[in-house]
Design a protein around this motif. Structure first.
Motif, PDB file in Angstrom:
ATOM      1  N   LYS A  12       0.831  -1.205   0.000  1.00  0.00           N
ATOM      2  CA  LYS A  12       0.000   0.000   0.000  1.00  0.00           C
ATOM      3  C   LYS A  12       0.868   1.258   0.000  1.00  0.00           C
ATOM      4  N   LYS A  13       1.954   1.257   0.761  1.00  0.00           N
ATOM      5  CA  LYS A  13       2.854   2.407   0.790  1.00  0.00           C
ATOM      6  C   LYS A  13       3.441   2.683  -0.596  1.00  0.00           C
ATOM      7  N   PHE A  14       3.838   1.629  -1.305  1.00  0.00           N
ATOM      8  CA  PHE A  14       4.394   1.808  -2.645  1.00  0.00           C
ATOM      9  C   PHE A  14       3.322   2.285  -3.630  1.00  0.00           C
ATOM     10  N   ILE A  15       2.095   1.770  -3.503  1.00  0.00           N
ATOM     11  CA  ILE A  15       1.009   2.192  -4.391  1.00  0.00           C
ATOM     12  C   ILE A  15       0.706   3.680  -4.191  1.00  0.00           C
ATOM     13  N   MET A  16       0.697   4.125  -2.929  1.00  0.00           N
ATOM     14  CA  MET A  16       0.430   5.543  -2.666  1.00  0.00           C
ATOM     15  C   MET A  16       1.575   6.422  -3.169  1.00  0.00           C
ATOM     16  N   LEU A  17       2.796   5.904  -3.130  1.00  0.00           N
ATOM     17  CA  LEU A  17       3.934   6.654  -3.673  1.00  0.00           C
ATOM     18  C   LEU A  17       3.825   6.754  -5.201  1.00  0.00           C
ATOM     19  N   LEU A  18       3.388   5.691  -5.855  1.00  0.00           N
ATOM     20  CA  LEU A  18       3.144   5.731  -7.291  1.00  0.00           C
ATOM     21  C   LEU A  18       2.094   6.779  -7.635  1.00  0.00           C
ATOM     22  N   LYS A  19       1.058   6.841  -6.819  1.00  0.00           N
ATOM     23  CA  LYS A  19      -0.007   7.826  -7.067  1.00  0.00           C
ATOM     24  C   LYS A  19       0.544   9.251  -7.003  1.00  0.00           C
ATOM     25  N   ARG A  20       1.402   9.512  -6.015  1.00  0.00           N
ATOM     26  CA  ARG A  20       2.007  10.845  -5.922  1.00  0.00           C
ATOM     27  C   ARG A  20       2.832  11.167  -7.160  1.00  0.00           C
ATOM     28  N   CYS A  21       3.523  10.157  -7.683  1.00  0.00           N
ATOM     29  CA  CYS A  21       4.353  10.379  -8.872  1.00  0.00           C
ATOM     30  C   CYS A  21       3.502  10.788 -10.071  1.00  0.00           C
ATOM     31  N   VAL A  22       2.404  10.057 -10.313  1.00  0.00           N
ATOM     32  CA  VAL A  22       1.602  10.368 -11.499  1.00  0.00           C
ATOM     33  C   VAL A  22       0.825  11.664 -11.343  1.00  0.00           C
ATOM     34  N   LEU A  23       0.642  12.114 -10.098  1.00  0.00           N
ATOM     35  CA  LEU A  23      -0.008  13.410  -9.861  1.00  0.00           C
ATOM     36  C   LEU A  23       1.001  14.532  -9.716  1.00  0.00           C
TER      37      LEU A  23
END
Length: 218
Positions: A111-122
């Motif tokens: 979940k931590k990595f998924i949320m970090l990915l989300k920050r990257c694409v935003l």
């Protein structure tokens, strides 16, 4: 060491009077190759070991500390745009993270990595920050986002989405685990579901915007 470096980067970013770009470059430039080496050695192996099935193990704790450093590097990249390899490595080698997310590693780390990915694409430095779409105008950031988008779309085209865990759980104050003898069933983790969906949609959007031909878009 990971925790200390992360704390120093965060403190520099909070400071209002320091010349942040110069201080961060002086700190990170000598560590550029070292941090990239950490990235490869920590993430490039199989995470199906029992050492990573609990968030309290030493191995899992080290990995969570490394996620904290990646978050700090992302924040410094988006806010300052220093041309350092260690600030770009998450984008350029995101396939390591995508493989980790589909492994049997503990749900908290996924979940931590998924949320970090989300920050990257935003293009966001932290969860409550505004999107930083102006950075898409810089060639290195466009190159990094295209690398991330290509890697994400390649795994989505295979079976990656089928392997994403949306763990069913009930929510309890102070705990995400059900109490002994409680059979209450919760639904899917909507936060993760939304974040993964957003990553795929933004990757598609960025790919469309940067595709040269109609055939490439199709």
């Amino acid at each position: 060491c990971l925790w200390t470096l992360t704390a120093i980067i965060k403190d520099i970013l909070k400071e209002e009077v320091l010349p942040k770009a110069g201080v961060l470059k002086k700190l990170l430039a000598p560590l550029d190759a070292v941090i990239e080496g950490f990235y490869h050695s920590i993430l490039f192996h199989h995470f199906d070991s029992h050492h990573y099935t609990s968030p309290y193990s030493e191995a899992a704790n080290n990995l969570i500390s490394f996620i904290g450093l990646l978050e700090a590097l992302l924040a410094s990249r988006i806010e300052l745009e220093l041309p350092l390899r260690c600030q770009r490595i998450f984008f350029l080698k995101v396939s390591y993270v995508l493989n980790l997310i589909s492994s049997s590693i503990h749900y908290l780390i996924k979940k931590k990595f998924i949320m970090l990915l989300k920050r990257c694409v935003l293009y966001k430095s932290k969860e409550d920050a505004r999107s930083g779409s102006l950075f898409l105008q810089t060639p290195s950031f466009r190159e990094d986002m295209l690398a991330l988008s290509n890697a994400a779309l390649q795994v989505v085209d295979l079976t990656w989405l089928d392997q994403i865990q949306l763990r069913e759980k009930a929510s309890y104050f102070g705990s995400s685990e059900a109490a002994p003898g409680d059979n209450t069933q919760g639904g899917s983790d909507q936060t993760v579901l939304r974040a993964v969906s957003l990553v795929v949609l933004k990757a598609l959007e960025f790919k469309f915007q940067n595709s040269a031909t109609e055939g490439e878009i199709k």
